[in-house]
Design a protein around this motif. Structure first.
Motif, PDB file in Angstrom:
ATOM      1  N   GLU A  44       0.833  -1.200   0.000  1.00 46.89           N
ATOM      2  CA  GLU A  44       0.000   0.000   0.000  1.00 46.89           C
ATOM      3  C   GLU A  44       0.871   1.254   0.000  1.00 46.89           C
ATOM      4  OE1 GLU A  44      -4.058  -1.460   2.350  1.00 46.89           O
ATOM      5  OE2 GLU A  44      -2.328  -0.723   3.476  1.00 46.89           O
ATOM      6  N   ALA A  45       1.911   1.242   0.817  1.00 51.72           N
ATOM      7  CA  ALA A  45       2.839   2.378   0.847  1.00 51.72           C
ATOM      8  C   ALA A  45       3.556   2.513  -0.490  1.00 51.72           C
ATOM      9  CB  ALA A  45       3.848   2.199   1.979  1.00 51.72           C
ATOM     10  N   LEU A  46       3.883   1.371  -1.108  1.00 51.84           N
ATOM     11  CA  LEU A  46       4.555   1.392  -2.409  1.00 51.84           C
ATOM     12  C   LEU A  46       3.665   2.035  -3.471  1.00 51.84           C
ATOM     13  CD1 LEU A  46       6.834   0.592  -4.347  1.00 51.84           C
ATOM     14  CD2 LEU A  46       5.745  -1.657  -4.568  1.00 51.84           C
ATOM     15  N   ILE A  47       2.386   1.739  -3.446  1.00 50.19           N
ATOM     16  CA  ILE A  47       1.453   2.341  -4.405  1.00 50.19           C
ATOM     17  C   ILE A  47       1.474   3.862  -4.280  1.00 50.19           C
ATOM     18  CG2 ILE A  47      -0.986   2.642  -4.986  1.00 50.19           C
ATOM     19  CD1 ILE A  47       0.124   0.066  -6.065  1.00 50.19           C
ATOM     20  N   ILE A  48       1.452   4.357  -3.050  1.00 49.61           N
ATOM     21  CA  ILE A  48       1.499   5.806  -2.822  1.00 49.61           C
ATOM     22  C   ILE A  48       2.779   6.398  -3.399  1.00 49.61           C
ATOM     23  CG2 ILE A  48       1.649   7.599  -1.041  1.00 49.61           C
ATOM     24  CD1 ILE A  48      -0.143   5.800   0.701  1.00 49.61           C
ATOM     25  N   VAL A  49       3.902   5.722  -3.144  1.00 54.68           N
ATOM     26  CA  VAL A  49       5.192   6.197  -3.651  1.00 54.68           C
ATOM     27  C   VAL A  49       5.224   6.163  -5.177  1.00 54.68           C
ATOM     28  CG1 VAL A  49       7.667   5.661  -3.759  1.00 54.68           C
ATOM     29  CG2 VAL A  49       6.465   5.606  -1.566  1.00 54.68           C
ATOM     30  N   MET A  50       4.661   5.133  -5.790  1.00 52.33           N
ATOM     31  CA  MET A  50       4.645   5.038  -7.252  1.00 52.33           C
ATOM     32  C   MET A  50       3.796   6.148  -7.874  1.00 52.33           C
ATOM     33  SD  MET A  50       4.487   0.879  -7.754  1.00 52.33           S
ATOM     34  CE  MET A  50       4.520   0.892  -9.546  1.00 52.33           C
ATOM     35  N   GLY A 137      -9.946   3.479   0.917  1.00 57.89           N
ATOM     36  CA  GLY A 137     -10.069   4.728   0.197  1.00 57.89           C
ATOM     37  C   GLY A 137      -9.076   5.792   0.637  1.00 57.89           C
ATOM     38  N   GLU A 138      -8.570   5.673   1.875  1.00 60.29           N
ATOM     39  CA  GLU A 138      -7.585   6.640   2.347  1.00 60.29           C
ATOM     40  C   GLU A 138      -6.291   6.556   1.523  1.00 60.29           C
ATOM     41  OE1 GLU A 138      -8.230   8.893   4.926  1.00 60.29           O
ATOM     42  OE2 GLU A 138     -10.228   8.103   4.558  1.00 60.29           O
ATOM     43  N   ILE A 139      -5.999   5.380   1.000  1.00 59.95           N
ATOM     44  CA  ILE A 139      -4.821   5.223   0.139  1.00 59.95           C
ATOM     45  C   ILE A 139      -4.985   6.065  -1.126  1.00 59.95           C
ATOM     46  CG2 ILE A 139      -3.339   3.582  -1.079  1.00 59.95           C
ATOM     47  CD1 ILE A 139      -3.420   3.173   1.920  1.00 59.95           C
ATOM     48  N   PHE A 140      -6.196   6.052  -1.664  1.00 58.97           N
ATOM     49  CA  PHE A 140      -6.488   6.823  -2.870  1.00 58.97           C
ATOM     50  C   PHE A 140      -6.263   8.319  -2.638  1.00 58.97           C
ATOM     51  CE2 PHE A 140     -10.058   9.139  -5.034  1.00 58.97           C
ATOM     52  CZ  PHE A 140      -9.441   9.199  -6.283  1.00 58.97           C
ATOM     53  N   HIS A 373     -20.772   4.030  -2.917  1.00 56.99           N
ATOM     54  CA  HIS A 373     -19.697   4.395  -1.993  1.00 56.99           C
ATOM     55  C   HIS A 373     -18.934   5.603  -2.536  1.00 56.99           C
ATOM     56  CE1 HIS A 373     -16.248   4.106   0.675  1.00 56.99           C
ATOM     57  NE2 HIS A 373     -16.946   3.255   1.398  1.00 56.99           N
ATOM     58  N   PRO A 374     -18.671   6.617  -1.711  1.00 59.63           N
ATOM     59  CA  PRO A 374     -18.008   7.839  -2.199  1.00 59.63           C
ATOM     60  C   PRO A 374     -16.626   7.606  -2.784  1.00 59.63           C
ATOM     61  CG  PRO A 374     -18.196   7.834   0.208  1.00 59.63           C
ATOM     62  CD  PRO A 374     -19.060   6.735  -0.296  1.00 59.63           C
ATOM     63  N   TYR A 375     -15.845   6.692  -2.193  1.00 55.09           N
ATOM     64  CA  TYR A 375     -14.511   6.440  -2.728  1.00 55.09           C
ATOM     65  C   TYR A 375     -14.574   5.791  -4.115  1.00 55.09           C
ATOM     66  CZ  TYR A 375     -12.229   7.640   1.676  1.00 55.09           C
ATOM     67  OH  TYR A 375     -11.754   8.304   2.783  1.00 55.09           O
ATOM     68  N   THR A 376     -15.514   4.869  -4.293  1.00 54.30           N
ATOM     69  CA  THR A 376     -15.677   4.235  -5.603  1.00 54.30           C
ATOM     70  C   THR A 376     -16.059   5.265  -6.649  1.00 54.30           C
ATOM     71  OG1 THR A 376     -16.510   2.268  -4.454  1.00 54.30           O
ATOM     72  CG2 THR A 376     -16.799   2.349  -6.841  1.00 54.30           C
ATOM     73  N   ARG A 377     -17.007   6.111  -6.308  1.00 49.02           N
ATOM     74  CA  ARG A 377     -17.479   7.129  -7.243  1.00 49.02           C
ATOM     75  C   ARG A 377     -16.371   8.127  -7.586  1.00 49.02           C
ATOM     76  NH1 ARG A 377     -22.881   8.116  -7.780  1.00 49.02           N
ATOM     77  NH2 ARG A 377     -22.655  10.374  -7.519  1.00 49.02           N
ATOM     78  N   MET A 378     -15.634   8.529  -6.580  1.00 47.19           N
ATOM     79  CA  MET A 378     -14.586   9.520  -6.806  1.00 47.19           C
ATOM     80  C   MET A 378     -13.470   8.957  -7.674  1.00 47.19           C
ATOM     81  SD  MET A 378     -12.356  11.662  -4.025  1.00 47.19           S
ATOM     82  CE  MET A 378     -11.105  12.823  -4.543  1.00 47.19           C
ATOM     83  N   ALA A 379     -13.019   7.742  -7.369  1.00 47.88           N
ATOM     84  CA  ALA A 379     -11.943   7.122  -8.158  1.00 47.88           C
ATOM     85  C   ALA A 379     -12.377   6.935  -9.611  1.00 47.88           C
ATOM     86  CB  ALA A 379     -11.546   5.786  -7.545  1.00 47.88           C
ATOM     87  N   ALA A 380     -13.618   6.497  -9.818  1.00 46.17           N
ATOM     88  CA  ALA A 380     -14.123   6.292 -11.179  1.00 46.17           C
ATOM     89  C   ALA A 380     -14.254   7.618 -11.921  1.00 46.17           C
ATOM     90  CB  ALA A 380     -15.475   5.587 -11.131  1.00 46.17           C
TER      91      ALA A 380
END
Length: 425
Positions: A44-50, A137-140, A373-380
């Motif tokens: 998860e941390a790696l995704i943020i860094v990428m 969703g906090e990762i996003f 879900h708000p995170y799903t909607r926002m990411a999409a």
């Protein structure tokens, strides 16, 4: 000296990413709210860094960096215990990639063909890896905010004479970095609705629109306008038409009333007015193409005419620019990804790409309207609108060649949307 510095930065980044890749748990401070420490998995941390370091270009070792990140994604997808999430649009994109691989069989230089496939495939690998890893969703939000910060630092450095040279070493060059702002503009506007800091994110969204005007990139002005129009249309449907009309009007006014834009748009800017444009009385010979029209006609005759269906082979255009041409064009780019696809892989390749790309955008719209879900909607929403904006830049830029910075944010958000749809709904 520059190459050595880039190698050092590349090694340091790679070592950090490998450490995160194999870490069980990592503590990271959230860049918003109470800024508390949270515990994440290493991946998860790696995704943020990428997300954040996609804006670090390191041109002398760019191919190594891209290959390394793709290897991380492949290994991560294989070793991760979660099931790979594959949507119908991703299957369509894989079909496009298969045709690209077939194109290597009849290209004169296999190396350049492989290089093109590596550029095409990174966004897909990043989306698949992100879909497997991210469930929170906090990762996003965290990934997007860190990406915004890192990219903004690069833009500011490029505008300051004393830091411009350093920025040119560490970051992607201006055109690629400014194109990447399209996704961050949409992310910022999305945060206006989905966060408590509405005014702050509104100003962020407006500010991130400015680089395409400051550096006078017509392609990115158009791409940003399309992305914003798509964002508001998806979000508000027919109620967004006045907003879209306003965006179009502002874009038109910028073409004629911002001197730097008008001077870059026309060979003789004093001979054309907004009235001429509105009435269709503009002389096409007065439109400034920076010799692109000649280049497009030249490669079309060489590599598309007579090869309309299958093209001349994956990487054929790049082989021409890097190995065959002997004039000032050597080492350059065609500045038209759609034409590159036509010349390399024919109408089959171009049509497969357009269908796959648009299907992802439409899928994002579907997810947005069908999810609660708000995170799903926002990411999409972020993925779909920014992908549409980036898509139109391919007509007059090398967006696919810079996929690590221009497309990874949008595709990463698509991967998160797929994950959230399956696990948060």
């Amino acid at each position: 000296m520059i190459t050595a510095l880039c190698i050092i930065i590349f090694i340091a980044l790679s070592a950090w990413e490998i450490k995160l890749f194999y870490a069980d748990r990592v503590q990271m401070r959230l860049p918003y709210g109470s800024r508390q420490l949270v515990e994440l998995t290493g991946n998860e941390a790696l995704i943020i860094v990428m997300f954040a370091t996609a804006y670090i270009g390191l041109s002398p070792v760019l191919s190594l960096r891209l290959g390394f990140l793709e290897l991380l994604c492949v290994i991560g997808i294989i070793r991760h215990h979660n099931k790979v999430i594959i949507s119908p649009p991703i299957i369509l994109f894989c079909i496009f990639l298969i045709w690209e691989i077939i194109g290597i069989a009849y290209t004169p230089d296999k190396g350049f063909g492989i290089r093109m496939i590596l550029k095409y495939i990174y966004p897909l690998l990043f989306a698949l890896f992100t879909a497997q890893v991210v469930r929170n969703g906090e990762i996003f939000i965290t990934a997007g905010l860190w990406a915004r910060r890192v990219a903004t630092i690069g833009i500011v450095m490029m505008l300051l004479p004393g830091l411009k040279i350093i920025a040119g070493i560490a970051y992607w060059f201006n055109a690629a970095l400014v194109t990447s702002m399209i996704s961050l503009v949409i992310f910022s506007f999305a945060l206006v609705e989905f966060s408590d800091e509405k005014r702050k994110n509104l100003w962020w969204g407006i500010a991130l629109c400015l680089p395409c005007f400051i550096f006078v990139y017509r392609t990115d002005i158009f791409g940003t306008a399309i992305a914003l129009s798509a964002f508001f249309l998806v979000k508000y449907r027919l109620k967004a038409l006045p907003i879209i009309a306003l965006i179009g009007l502002l874009g038109l006014c910028s073409m004629f009333y911002i001197p730097a834009v008008k001077n870059k748009m026309f060979i003789n800017p004093e001979k054309v007015t907004i009235t001429d444009y509105m009435t269709g009385n503009i002389d096409e010979d007065n439109i400034q193409t920076n010799m692109r029209k000649f280049a497009w006609e030249d490669v079309t005759k060489k590599f598309y005419d007579g090869h309309e269906i299958i093209g001349s082979g994956t990487g054929r255009v790049q082989t021409f620019y890097y190995s065959e041409v002997m004039d000032s064009r050597r080492g350059g780019q065609l500045h038209n990804d759609f034409l590159v696809l036509k010349c390399d892989n024919g109408l089959i390749g171009l049509i497969l790409f357009i269908i796959a790309y648009l299907s992802i955008t439409l899928h994002c719209i579907h997810i947005y309207h069908k999810s609660s879900h708000p995170y799903t909607r926002m990411a999409a929403l972020v993925a779909g609108a920014s992908l549409m904006g980036v898509f139109v830049t391919m007509y007059s830029d090398n967006t696919l060649s810079y996929s690590m910075v221009t497309q990874s944010f949008s595709w990463g958000c698509y991967g998160m949307a797929l994950s959230f749809k399956q696990h948060l709904e």
